[in-house]
Design a protein around this motif. Structure first.
Motif, PDB file in Angstrom:
ATOM      1  N   ARG A 300      11.109 -60.594 -53.903  1.00 52.59           N
ATOM      2  CA  ARG A 300      12.035 -60.693 -54.964  1.00 52.59           C
ATOM      3  C   ARG A 300      12.592 -61.911 -55.321  1.00 52.59           C
ATOM      4  NH1 ARG A 300      17.634 -57.304 -53.440  1.00 52.59           N
ATOM      5  NH2 ARG A 300      18.894 -58.066 -55.242  1.00 52.59           N
ATOM      6  N   ALA A 303      10.142 -63.723 -57.805  1.00 55.06           N
ATOM      7  CA  ALA A 303      10.582 -63.013 -59.383  1.00 55.06           C
ATOM      8  C   ALA A 303      11.557 -63.736 -59.868  1.00 55.06           C
ATOM      9  CB  ALA A 303      10.610 -61.388 -59.125  1.00 55.06           C
ATOM     10  N   TYR A 337      22.078 -64.295 -53.695  1.00 55.87           N
ATOM     11  CA  TYR A 337      21.046 -63.820 -53.081  1.00 55.87           C
ATOM     12  C   TYR A 337      20.313 -64.518 -51.950  1.00 55.87           C
ATOM     13  CZ  TYR A 337      16.564 -61.611 -52.348  1.00 55.87           C
ATOM     14  OH  TYR A 337      15.124 -61.178 -51.954  1.00 55.87           O
ATOM     15  N   ARG A 353      14.102 -58.382 -48.940  1.00 59.55           N
ATOM     16  CA  ARG A 353      12.754 -59.276 -49.365  1.00 59.55           C
ATOM     17  C   ARG A 353      12.517 -58.552 -50.655  1.00 59.55           C
ATOM     18  NH1 ARG A 353      10.254 -62.346 -45.459  1.00 59.55           N
ATOM     19  NH2 ARG A 353      11.165 -62.224 -43.451  1.00 59.55           N
ATOM     20  N   GLY A 354      12.460 -57.459 -50.894  1.00 60.15           N
ATOM     21  CA  GLY A 354      11.684 -56.624 -52.064  1.00 60.15           C
ATOM     22  C   GLY A 354      10.157 -56.495 -51.420  1.00 60.15           C
ATOM     23  N   ARG A 355       9.468 -55.781 -52.724  1.00 62.54           N
ATOM     24  CA  ARG A 355       8.086 -55.418 -52.341  1.00 62.54           C
ATOM     25  C   ARG A 355       7.286 -55.554 -53.645  1.00 62.54           C
ATOM     26  NH1 ARG A 355       7.726 -49.391 -49.946  1.00 62.54           N
ATOM     27  NH2 ARG A 355       5.634 -50.230 -49.420  1.00 62.54           N
TER      28      ARG A 355
END
Length: 724
Positions: A300, A303, A337, A353-355
């Motif tokens: 994340r 990005a 963040y 963390r996100g994926r």
């Protein structure tokens, strides 16, 4: 089982990974032109072909060991055409191999005569034949039987060290997706957008990927080690590399904390230097930080850095599409963040963390699906794609699947190619959008999306009818704009409307008109209570065609029933953009789907600009609508958010983090308004700013982030309720 059957397992995607899609297309043309002939089949070690005048050998080790005497370096169309010929003539090959002990040298297989009708039937492979030809052994069992010690010895110290780092990172952060498809295992790792393919019968050397030569050994070795660990089989890393590989992400590592601190420092440097003075070099530095975040298991954050790099690059070019305030707001989000990452652990950190990749699970029960529509999109980070939606008759919910690319520079990936040429479940999208389908072996992700590969469809003869449409209308979507307004206002903080398709069942609609101020086409749709909703399509280079399709449809007598829209935030407005609709055909009464992004796209693109001028003139006749304002007045933005952002922007653009006298007076007035409205947190931050001669970057970013949150709570809705 004969080794020749290995070549029946290479599908189009694996061949495209081995070479590229262009070579696959050229090879298919050679097959159609009958330029490929089998000239040697009795050798135990290889098959030999004449492919367009070149000698090709397909060995027992698989396509990676294949050779051709053409001058091309490495992979060529001749090798691919030989594989395609073998697949096309699988039944003939099966027969010949079975009887090979009874065939002498003078009775070798003759090249397939395309003009001979008796051989044409042999060209097709039935389902029963495929069951006989394809390997029945468990491909995972084969992979787990590889000799790990031999692979490590072959790899060498440098590759082992890199492989160990990759494997540890993947295990720690759950970054790998495994897909099992017939005789293939597809391993999708964060370092690539395309899979690593392990093909049954070809071993480690036969693995296919798009990685460069000096990376393949390490990454392929890491992929095999990952599968060993995942299946509870010990991988014998050398003692100097061996550590316990944790499967939990409880807290940030020292390297991750260091990286986050570097990112925060880079943000401070951008502001201290002044956003008006950014350079291309700073965009490159952000791109490097993005790559580091990706490799550290922070997708994340990666990005966000990629998007920031693109914004900085555009600003350095003085591009009209980006302004300093856009970057300032985004810097506030990144700063907030990163602080969340530093102050969370356990499950919360794992979610933050996100994926990168989704995990898919194959279901045995087929899905009965009806088409809803497709949408073409482009993300902030530059990714492009198309998402197609279907109504699940049994589960009474909509399902979606997506074709996408990470970057928009692929000229072969566009709306026309997707609609007419690309495959979803081995079928073109335009066919999926016509009738109902039965999806066999559906593969669903843990978040509910359908995978585009690994399933097949059966096209049905029928589509929507009145009964299943009424069921759909009663189970999904909005019929009352008052309820829709409440939904959009209640979900402003988590952005859920932006991440899903909105389904709107309309009672009636008015003729669209052009809003010259905002440069968009406005289509008013009404509910049964007389409430009005104003859908819009913006007049840019792409949506001209989009607008044309909608305009032509509305000029017919077909009845629009349901509109599918995408939620977009533009400045202080929450706009609803239609991309597809269900309608009842006037003559037949059939319910059909119209896709504004795809249908008639080729036809419309060939029209000249005079057609667009005619459209504009038609809409200008409805200028009386332009005096109406369908959006609520946003006093909070007028009194606090925008004045505060203007002051903060002036400081960070110049890099001079001090207040002028008039700016200080304005901030005092804004702080008073904050106290009056109960915005205590923002008032506290403003007090810190006012009390300092040299303002801290942290306090500026805190104020910016609070403005961002306030903006999210105050988007104006394109809804006009009758009782207001």
């Amino acid at each position: 089982m004969s080794w020749q059957h290995i070549y029946l397992n290479y599908d189009q995607e694996s061949l495209a990974l081995y070479a590229n899609i262009g070579l696959v297309r050229r090879a298919r043309k050679d097959i159609e032109a009958n330029k490929v002939k089998l000239i040697e089949k009795n050798n135990e070690d290889y098959l030999e072909f004449n492919a367009d005048g070149q000698q090709v050998r397909l060995p027992a080790q698989g396509i990676q060991a294949a050779s051709c005497n053409c001058p091309a370096h490495g992979h060529c169309k001749h090798i691919i055409s030989a594989v395609l010929w073998l697949q096309s003539n699988a039944s003939l090959l099966e027969h010949s191999i079975t009887d090979s002990n009874n065939i002498d040298d003078e009775n070798q297989i003759k090249p397939l005569d395309q003009s001979n009708d008796s051989h044409k039937s042999d060209n097709k492979i039935s389902t029963k034949q495929l069951e006989t030809i394809r390997p029945l052994a468990n491909v995972l069992t084969e992979l787990l039987s590889l000799d790990a010690s031999k692979l490590l010895k072959k790899a060498g110290k440098a590759s082992i060290f890199k492989a160990y780092q990759f494997a540890c990172s993947w295990q720690k952060n759950h970054l790998v997706t495994i897909e099992y498809q017939d005789s293939q295992i597809r391993i999708i790792v964060p370092e690539s957008d395309t899979p690593i393919i392990y093909m049954a019968g070809t071993g480690f050397d036969g693995m296919i990927s798009t990685f460069c030569t000096n990376q393949k050994m390490a990454i392929h070795l890491a992929a095999i080690a990952y599968l060993f660990e995942k299946n509870n089989k010990t991988w014998p890393w050398p003692i100097q590399y061996r550590q316990s590989i944790t499967h939990e992400s409880d807290q940030l590592s020292a390297d991750e904390i260091t990286l986050i601190k570097q990112i925060q420092q880079h943000i401070c440097n951008l502001i201290n230097q002044g956003l008006s003075h950014v350079s291309h070099n700073q965009a490159d530095q952000l791109q490097l930080l993005n790559m580091s975040a990706r490799s550290q298991g922070l997708p994340r954050l990666a990005a966000m850095l990629r998007h920031l790099s693109q914004l900085v690059e555009l600003l350095a070019k003085r591009h009209f599409a980006v302004e300093e305030q856009d970057i300032l707001l985004f810097l506030g989000q990144i700063q907030a963040y990163t602080e969340m990452l530093l102050h969370h652990q356990g499950e919360q950190l794992f979610k933050l963390r996100g994926r990168i990749k989704r995990q898919y699970k194959t279901e045995s029960q087929p899905l009965e699906l009806l088409p809803l529509g497709g949408r073409w999109w482009q993300s902030k980070t530059g990714a492009i794609g198309a998402t197609f939606y279907f109504w699940d008759i049994e589960k009474q919910q909509y399902q979606e699947t997506t074709l996408a690319r990470s970057y928009k520079n692929d000229i072969n990936f566009n709306r026309t190619m997707i609609w007419n040429s690309m495959s979803i479940w081995q079928t073109f999208p335009y066919m999926l959008m016509q009738k109902s389908i039965k999806l066999h072996h559906p593969r669903l992700s843990d978040t509910g999306e359908l995978a585009i590969h690994g399933s097949t469809v059966t096209l049905q003869e029928t589509g929507w009818n009145d009964n299943n449409y009424q069921d759909f209308r009663s189970k999904a979507g909005f019929e009352n704009w008052s309820i829709l307004s409440d939904y959009l206002q209640d979900n402003h903080l988590d952005d859920s409307p932006l991440n899903e398709m909105l389904i709107l069942h309309i009672a009636s609609s008015n003729k669209p008109y052009l809003d010259e101020i905002r440069q968009n086409l406005v289509w008013q749709v009404n509910d049964n209570d007389g409430n009005s909703l104003f859908l819009c399509l913006f007049w840019d280079e792409y949506e001209k065609l989009h607008i044309d399709v909608l305009k032509n449809f509305l000029e017919t007598n077909n009845l629009p029933l349901t509109v599918f829209v995408n939620c977009v935030k533009n400045d202080n407005f929450l706009d609803l953009e239609p991309f597809a609709l269900l309608y009842k055909e006037q003559l037949t009464g059939d319910i059909k789907t119209l896709n504004l992004d795809f249908e008639d796209f080729c036809h419309k693109s060939k029209k000249n600009n005079s057609k667009q001028n005619v459209i504009i003139n038609n809409y200008l006749a409805h200028k009386k609508h332009l005096v109406e304002n369908h959006y609520m007045t946003d006093s909070l933005s007028t009194l606090i958010i925008q004045p505060l952002l203007t002051i903060l922007e002036s400081m960070v653009c110049s890099g001079r983090l001090e207040l002028f006298a008039d700016q200080k007076q304005q901030l005092i007035a804004i702080q008073y308004d904050c106290d009056t409205l109960g915005l205590n947190t923002l008032s506290t931050v403003l007090n810190k700013i006012l009390s300092q001669q040299q303002i801290a970057v942290t306090h500026i970013l805190q104020a910016v982030y609070l403005c961002y949150l306030l903006k999210k709570t105050n988007y104006q809705l394109p809804i006009q309720l009758k009782d207001l």
